[in-house]
Design a protein around this motif. Sequence first.
Motif, short mmCIF file in Angstrom:
data_model
loop_
_atom_site.label_atom_id
_atom_site.label_comp_id
_atom_site.label_asym_id
_atom_site.label_seq_id
_atom_site.Cartn_x
_atom_site.Cartn_y
_atom_site.Cartn_z
N LEU A 373 81.60 10.76 42.69
CA LEU A 373 80.61 9.82 43.24
C LEU A 373 79.23 10.02 42.61
CD1 LEU A 373 81.27 9.79 47.11
CD2 LEU A 373 81.54 7.90 45.49
N ILE A 374 78.82 11.29 42.51
CA ILE A 374 77.47 11.57 42.00
C ILE A 374 77.37 11.26 40.51
CG2 ILE A 374 75.79 13.43 41.55
CD1 ILE A 374 76.35 14.52 44.30
N MET A 375 78.38 11.65 39.72
CA MET A 375 78.33 11.40 38.27
C MET A 375 78.31 9.89 38.00
SD MET A 375 78.26 14.51 37.11
CE MET A 375 78.17 14.18 35.37
N THR A 376 79.16 9.16 38.73
CA THR A 376 79.24 7.71 38.51
C THR A 376 77.91 7.05 38.90
OG1 THR A 376 81.58 7.88 39.00
CG2 THR A 376 80.66 5.67 39.06
N ARG A 377 77.33 7.52 40.00
CA ARG A 377 76.03 6.99 40.44
C ARG A 377 74.94 7.27 39.41
NH1 ARG A 377 74.03 9.90 45.76
NH2 ARG A 377 73.35 11.46 44.27
N SER A 378 74.93 8.49 38.85
CA SER A 378 73.91 8.84 37.85
C SER A 378 74.05 7.96 36.61
CB SER A 378 74.05 10.30 37.39
OG SER A 378 73.96 11.17 38.46
N PHE A 379 75.30 7.80 36.16
CA PHE A 379 75.55 6.97 34.97
C PHE A 379 75.02 5.55 35.21
CE2 PHE A 379 78.29 3.99 32.61
CZ PHE A 379 78.06 4.44 31.32
N LYS A 380 75.33 5.02 36.39
CA LYS A 380 74.92 3.65 36.70
C LYS A 380 73.38 3.55 36.72
CE LYS A 380 75.94 -0.04 40.00
NZ LYS A 380 74.57 -0.49 40.10
N SER A 381 72.72 4.57 37.25
CA SER A 381 71.25 4.50 37.33
C SER A 381 70.65 4.46 35.92
CB SER A 381 70.68 5.65 38.17
OG SER A 381 70.86 6.87 37.51
N VAL A 382 71.27 5.17 34.98
CA VAL A 382 70.77 5.18 33.60
C VAL A 382 70.98 3.80 32.96
CG1 VAL A 382 71.15 6.16 31.28
CG2 VAL A 382 71.08 7.66 33.29
N ILE A 383 72.19 3.28 33.11
CA ILE A 383 72.52 1.99 32.47
C ILE A 383 71.70 0.86 33.10
CG2 ILE A 383 74.43 0.36 32.00
CD1 ILE A 383 74.41 3.13 30.43
N ASP A 384 71.54 0.90 34.44
CA ASP A 384 70.72 -0.13 35.11
C ASP A 384 69.28 -0.10 34.60
OD1 ASP A 384 72.91 -0.88 36.54
OD2 ASP A 384 72.27 -0.01 38.45
N THR A 385 68.75 1.12 34.39
CA THR A 385 67.36 1.24 33.93
C THR A 385 67.23 0.72 32.49
OG1 THR A 385 67.05 3.11 35.38
CG2 THR A 385 65.46 2.91 33.59
N GLN A 386 68.23 1.05 31.67
CA GLN A 386 68.22 0.53 30.29
C GLN A 386 68.19 -1.00 30.31
OE1 GLN A 386 71.69 1.89 28.11
NE2 GLN A 386 70.49 2.03 26.24
N LYS A 387 68.98 -1.57 31.21
CA LYS A 387 69.08 -3.04 31.29
C LYS A 387 67.76 -3.62 31.80
CE LYS A 387 72.13 -6.70 32.94
NZ LYS A 387 70.99 -7.52 33.30
N LYS A 388 67.18 -2.96 32.82
CA LYS A 388 65.91 -3.45 33.38
C LYS A 388 64.84 -3.53 32.30
CE LYS A 388 62.68 -1.28 36.10
NZ LYS A 388 62.35 -0.22 37.03
N TYR A 389 64.77 -2.48 31.47
CA TYR A 389 63.76 -2.46 30.40
C TYR A 389 64.10 -3.49 29.32
CZ TYR A 389 60.80 1.23 32.21
OH TYR A 389 59.91 1.93 32.97
N ALA A 390 65.40 -3.61 29.01
CA ALA A 390 65.80 -4.59 27.98
C ALA A 390 65.43 -5.99 28.44
CB ALA A 390 67.30 -4.48 27.71
N ASP A 391 65.65 -6.28 29.75
CA ASP A 391 65.31 -7.60 30.28
C ASP A 391 63.81 -7.88 30.17
OD1 ASP A 391 67.95 -7.96 30.83
OD2 ASP A 391 67.80 -7.58 32.99
N ALA A 392 63.03 -6.77 30.21
CA ALA A 392 61.57 -6.94 30.10
C ALA A 392 61.12 -6.87 28.63
CB ALA A 392 60.87 -5.85 30.92
N GLY A 393 62.10 -6.89 27.72
CA GLY A 393 61.78 -6.94 26.28
C GLY A 393 61.58 -5.58 25.63
N LYS A 394 61.92 -4.46 26.34
CA LYS A 394 61.76 -3.13 25.73
C LYS A 394 63.14 -2.49 25.60
CE LYS A 394 57.32 -1.59 27.57
NZ LYS A 394 56.73 -0.67 28.52
N LYS A 395 63.59 -2.32 24.37
CA LYS A 395 64.89 -1.67 24.18
C LYS A 395 64.70 -0.16 24.22
CE LYS A 395 67.76 -5.06 22.26
NZ LYS A 395 67.99 -5.91 21.15
N ILE A 396 65.43 0.53 25.08
CA ILE A 396 65.28 2.00 25.18
C ILE A 396 66.66 2.65 25.09
CG2 ILE A 396 63.10 1.96 26.48
CD1 ILE A 396 64.75 2.52 29.03
N SER A 397 66.65 3.93 24.66
CA SER A 397 67.91 4.66 24.51
C SER A 397 68.38 5.17 25.88
CB SER A 397 67.70 5.85 23.58
OG SER A 397 66.85 6.78 24.22
N PRO A 398 69.66 5.54 26.00
CA PRO A 398 70.12 6.13 27.27
C PRO A 398 69.30 7.37 27.66
CG PRO A 398 72.01 5.61 25.87
CD PRO A 398 70.79 5.36 25.04
#
Length: 420
Positions: A373-398
Amino acid sequence: MVEELNPFKISQQQLDSAAQIMNLDKSAHAILREPMQILTVNFPVKMRSGDTKVFRGFRVHYNTARGPAKGGIRYHPKESIDTVKALAAWMTWKCSLANIPLGGGKGGIICDPKMLNDTELEALSRAYIRAIGKFVGPKVDIPAPDVYTNPQIMAWMMDEYSTSVGYDEFGVITGKPIEVWGSEGRFDSTALGAMYILRESAKLYKINMKKARIAIQGFGNAGGFAFELSKRLGAKVVAISDSSGGVYSKAGLDYDKLAEAKKKTGELSAVKGIDKISNDELLELDVDVLIPAALENQITGQNADRINAKLVLELANGPVTPAADQILFERKIPDLPDFLVNSGGVVVSYFEWAQNMQKWYWTEDEVNSRLDLIMTRSFKSVIDTQKKYADAGKKISPRTAAYIVAVERVARAMKVRGWY
Ligand code: NAD
């Protein structure tokens, strides 16, 4: 330009680049660039020769805004305060990203454990924990094993600490043997956590695990278990190495055979009847997943251009330098950072501490499903943040996304506590 390889400076560079992108408050940034407390101890140990030798050890509390410091103790002849500070910083981000109620710490002794017999090793371990006794405790700082330390050493340290406070304090240290209330599932938790991350990233990056080819650098605790566990995902490990070099088979390697051969010969390069490759060649293989699971600074500005994997999973601490990180990012090779991928060990250490504090013990299945549960949640938080920044026009690494999640949580805790 010569690449920066000082681990503490690398950890500061990584923080600085995340701070800039996330627009981190200047005061929070200043606090987070340095450890909160550093303890250096010089302590005597009586050796078998009859002489007394003075050893130097460290313990660092990097940041404790979200809970007591947590981090391993390393025994190494080349241990340095900069390595300990960097690892304590990474522990802070690791515990924060996992969203567990702990801060970051680390410790180490400059010593060569291979030169010590068991009596000396026990005396050294007890003397170190006496020396740092006022700096640790179940509500202050909870050490654990790391390079060249193990459950037996943790048991001696717990016993010594308990003797000094006058009662049994099992929760002072984690990674203990089961007999003194270590946790079920701790021994392979780092690799198991990494396999949960691999399962999730395979879905995201559309890697068919049933056909995936994996290369692993390192055949120790982390790399060896990752090899064994990757079978569960249906993948085949085509290459693995240790300090003596690597072995390769296009058809896939057999874990049991290699583990037995390594036990007999001590070195993978001595195993007969199988193709050999160097560690450098292993890193550059055409594979689906590359798992560096040995040392720091393995993928650098020098070889990042030649990495041929579809995905890099950092099971070791610090295997990819900032220069390489940038190159992999530009080449669109996802590189999942160490403090996400290898956090399974500290998550189960947290479970051990929680069980010790409650005197209520879990089964291995309970440990593993909570870890998932914790590992899956952490992974999702990273990917969601990458997406949030990409949507705002900033491409960032994991890695940058993981830093943003972790640093934001610590900064918010410091803010509400009134530290800035
Ligand atoms: P280990 O000592 O059990 O194994 C290390 C392996 O690396 C050995 O197989 C060794 O032969 C190999 N190695 C050494 N030098 C090498 C070289 N030059 N090239 C290729 N291989 C080499 O250590 P471990 O516990 O497996 O840790 C490995 C990495 O994983 C470290 O960076 C460690 O900090 C990290 N890590 C481990 C854990 C854990 O729970 N074990 C948790 C978090 C992070």
